[in-house]
Write an enzyme that holds these catalytic residues in place. Sequence first.
Site, PDB file in Angstrom:
ATOM      1  N   SER A 139      39.666  35.917  37.444  1.00 30.10           N
ATOM      2  CA  SER A 139      40.456  36.924  38.165  1.00 30.10           C
ATOM      3  C   SER A 139      41.071  36.283  39.390  1.00 30.10           C
ATOM      4  O   SER A 139      40.490  35.358  39.983  1.00 30.10           O
ATOM      5  CB  SER A 139      39.566  38.090  38.598  1.00 30.10           C
ATOM      6  OG  SER A 139      40.256  38.965  39.476  1.00 30.10           O
ATOM      7  N   TYR A 152      32.396  42.064  42.047  1.00 25.53           N
ATOM      8  CA  TYR A 152      33.290  41.566  41.005  1.00 25.53           C
ATOM      9  C   TYR A 152      33.903  40.226  41.412  1.00 25.53           C
ATOM     10  O   TYR A 152      33.884  39.254  40.648  1.00 25.53           O
ATOM     11  CB  TYR A 152      34.391  42.596  40.753  1.00 25.53           C
ATOM     12  CG  TYR A 152      35.378  42.212  39.671  1.00 25.53           C
ATOM     13  CD1 TYR A 152      35.046  42.385  38.335  1.00 25.53           C
ATOM     14  CD2 TYR A 152      36.631  41.705  39.991  1.00 25.53           C
ATOM     15  CE1 TYR A 152      35.952  42.048  37.330  1.00 25.53           C
ATOM     16  CE2 TYR A 152      37.543  41.374  38.996  1.00 25.53           C
ATOM     17  CZ  TYR A 152      37.197  41.542  37.665  1.00 25.53           C
ATOM     18  OH  TYR A 152      38.093  41.210  36.682  1.00 25.53           O
TER      19      TYR A 152
END
Length: 257
Positions: A139, A152
């Site tokens: 990400s 995350y």
Amino acid sequence: MEGKVALVTGAAGGIGAAVAGELCRRGVAVAAVDCDADRLSWTVGKLVADGARAEAFSVDVASRAQVEAAVAAVEDRLGPLDFLVNSAGVLRMGEVRDLTDQDWAETFAVNATGVFLMSRAVAARMTGRRSGAIVTVASNAADTARTQMAAYAASKAAATMFTKCLGLEVARYGIRCNLVAPGSTDTPMLVGMGVNGDEEKTSIIDGIPKDYKVGIPLRKLALPSDVADAVVFLLSDHAAHITMHSLTVDGGATLGG
């Protein structure tokens, strides 16, 4: 890529399903892995109906026993693995003060430990054959701080550096390990972040100053196919001299950082 064999985690939907579909269209036999057995069965059923060679494997990537058994079963049924795509991921939103121990543990179990377990199991087999390619879907949050995304972002940062270290270790065997780092992508995970309609999507594109988040210069969300194309490129011979690289696919949202 025709005739190769790939294992794709998180293949029941979103980016993982898009990767599995694109690989199938290129003649790759795909072992589709996910913990959501029902949705996975539906996704693989569509691929098979379109003439692809694909099989579903219901697996919790955070379980060493399940991962090792699945990798053995895949190679027994489909053949030696040429490609691994780590696309399974979970998102637990919340400011750090509000995150629970369970939120943190579950996020790392899938996003980091799952990448470790699956990559270790597959790389151990690839090294003996002295060939293979691994791509981890990370990400852009791995390198850019985001509010309410500490667990995350940290888990994706861990997966990013793990994949690069693995790439360094297995390079002498001719195995390449790379990453694709998506930004905001039109998937169920984005819906889980509260982006449910056009107004919310527009705010992502425009930017959210109160959260210190710039917008997307290309003025659109990524589609799962945009990310899948990047993954397939890094698996392919077109990327034959690329390893330990992270390819950002975020429409410029991190300003090239």
